[in-house]
Design a protein around this motif. Structure first.
Motif, mmCIF file in Angstrom:
data_model
loop_
_atom_site.group_PDB
_atom_site.id
_atom_site.type_symbol
_atom_site.label_atom_id
_atom_site.label_comp_id
_atom_site.label_asym_id
_atom_site.label_seq_id
_atom_site.Cartn_x
_atom_site.Cartn_y
_atom_site.Cartn_z
ATOM 1 N N ALA A 117 26.612 -54.720 -9.585
ATOM 2 C CA ALA A 117 27.227 -53.407 -9.804
ATOM 3 C C ALA A 117 28.404 -53.226 -8.862
ATOM 4 N N SER A 118 29.416 -52.551 -9.373
ATOM 5 C CA SER A 118 30.573 -52.207 -8.549
ATOM 6 C C SER A 118 30.327 -50.804 -7.982
ATOM 7 N N LEU A 119 29.909 -50.758 -6.737
ATOM 8 C CA LEU A 119 29.523 -49.490 -6.123
ATOM 9 C C LEU A 119 30.429 -49.125 -4.970
ATOM 10 N N ARG A 120 30.493 -47.842 -4.714
ATOM 11 C CA ARG A 120 31.123 -47.309 -3.513
ATOM 12 C C ARG A 120 29.976 -46.898 -2.587
ATOM 13 N N ILE A 121 29.952 -47.422 -1.388
ATOM 14 C CA ILE A 121 28.885 -47.144 -0.424
ATOM 15 C C ILE A 121 29.416 -46.232 0.677
ATOM 16 N N HIS A 122 28.603 -45.271 1.060
ATOM 17 C CA HIS A 122 28.947 -44.395 2.186
ATOM 18 C C HIS A 122 27.761 -44.333 3.141
ATOM 19 N N LEU A 123 28.050 -44.485 4.427
ATOM 20 C CA LEU A 123 27.046 -44.338 5.477
ATOM 21 C C LEU A 123 27.259 -43.000 6.171
#
Length: 394
Positions: free
Chosen positions: A49-55
């Motif tokens: 999957a092409s995801l945008r990750i945020h911490l």
């Protein structure tokens, strides 16, 4: 095939942009973030999957997602994946252009609070440094003297020098990871405040991973010490011992003083300390005489035994012990060891009162016995009995 896949976290735990980029790359390979354990990260196997990750930096405990964050991120199209160590809440979205923070000032404030929190967390790391280093440094005794005099195996066999060195190395790696992480976090905050694109850090997560691996045996060893598992004495009556009475014969009687006639065998060892045995026995002597105390004139035998993980270490220890002896000792030449032993060395001399003394060092496989005897008998005549003693320990 298991749906969980573990990876060593290759980037520093405080390098937020690098962590986000790495988690996105893993998602592109079909590995979606699930949880962390120390320097390890677990992923669930799913479709790439092409995801945008945020911490999202945590304000306190990460055991449960705060309701206000859950509502806020859900409304913005983010889904919660789980906590990352004790530092972040991990969110993901399929919108590659999504931004968790549209206001640089809000993000700067969140990062500033997070930086101060981790800076204070360094006090715990400082305490761990002080406790572990103080514990093992105070236990090494004269180990460095043995090293200086050319007896390295003896130094490591008699003192927790290995634990001390591993503690120093492991803590140095963990401390360095913490300092570098704070530096990366500070630079990230500055880039956000300046409206610049944050620079991705190098893969510094291996420092923490290496430090944890090095410290694992130290932690196990420390637990053994505090739980009392390092000392396991047992009654001398249960051991197969060559006593001073058997050596001297002729009706000689051992002293009844438990200080000089041990009724137990001192035995112990830990993961990082060699297993050892110790026992001694004096013959009877007058404790109170007008002319003085004769404890240093009567026959006595003392056994000190070490078992090593490798035969090569046992051989090196045997060689060193053969060179360690009281002043004035002469080596016994032309020794023919009993078939039960792999190596035998002996020295003879006299103590200050002119009483004959013998030091005998025997190796049987990975076990080395040092026998200190004071008396007139020839200790080499008792190799068969000494071999039985060592065989009983196997």
């Amino acid at each position: 095939m298991s749906k969980l896949c573990w990876r060593v976290t290759p980037v520093n735990g405080y390098d937020i942009p690098a962590l986000e980029r790495w988690l996105e790359e893993m998602a592109g390979e079909g590995l979606i973030f699930f949880m962390t354990t120390g320097p390890l990260t677990a992923f669930q196997r799913e479709a790439p999957a092409s995801l945008r990750i945020h911490l999202e930096p945590a304000r306190g405990s990460v055991s449960e997602e705060p309701p206000e964050l859950a509502d806020l991120y859900a409304q913005a199209g983010w889904r919660y994946l789980g906590p990352f160590r004790g530092s972040y809440f991990v969110y993901a979205t399929g919108d590659r252009e999504a931004r968790a923070y549209t206001d640089p000032e809000s993000m700067d404030w969140a990062l500033g609070r997070f930086f101060r929190q981790k800076l204070l967390g360094g006090l715990g790391l400082l305490a761990a440094n002080a406790l572990l280093l103080a514990l093992y440094y105070n236990m090494v005794g004269v180990a460095f003297t043995y090293l200086h005099d050319g007896y390295p195996v003896t130094a490591f066999a008699h003192y927790p020098l290995a634990a001390l060195l591993l503690t120093v190395l492991g803590l140095a790696l963990v401390d360095l990871s913490w300092f570098l992480g704070l530096g990366r976090l500070r630079r990230f905050r500055r880039s956000i405040a300046a409206g610049q694109t944050p620079e991705l850090g190098r893969r510094g997560g291996w420092l923490l991973a290496a430090g944890v691996v090095v410290l694992i045996p130290v932690v196990i060893n420390t637990c053994q010490l505090f739980l009392g598992m390092d000392y396991r004495a047992y009654p001398a009556s249960e051991a197969q011992l060559l006593t001073i009475e058997e050596i001297e014969g002729d009706g000689l009687r051992a002293t009844g003083d438990r200080m000089y006639n041990m009724d137990y065998v001192s035995h112990g060892g830990t993961l990082l300390e060699m297993e050892y045995w110790y026992w001694r026995q004096y013959s009877s002597f007058p404790h109170y005489e007008v002319e003085g105390n004769y404890w240093d004139q009567v026959p006595v035998v003392q056994y000190s035994i070490r078992r090593f993980p490798l035969t090569a270490l046992a051989q090196a220890y045997w060689e060193e012990q053969g060179r360690i002896g009281w002043y004035g000792y002469d080596p016994v030449e032309g020794l023919v060891p009993d078939a039960a032993f792999d190596a035998v060395s002996a020295k003879r001399g006299e103590n200050g009162r002119g009483v004959p003394q013998t030091t005998l060092v025997l190796r049987r496989g990975r076990t080395v016995m040092r026998v200190e005897y004071r008396g007139e008998k020839d200790l080499l005549e008792f190799q068969e009995e000494l071999a039985a003693m060592m065989a009983a320990l196997e």
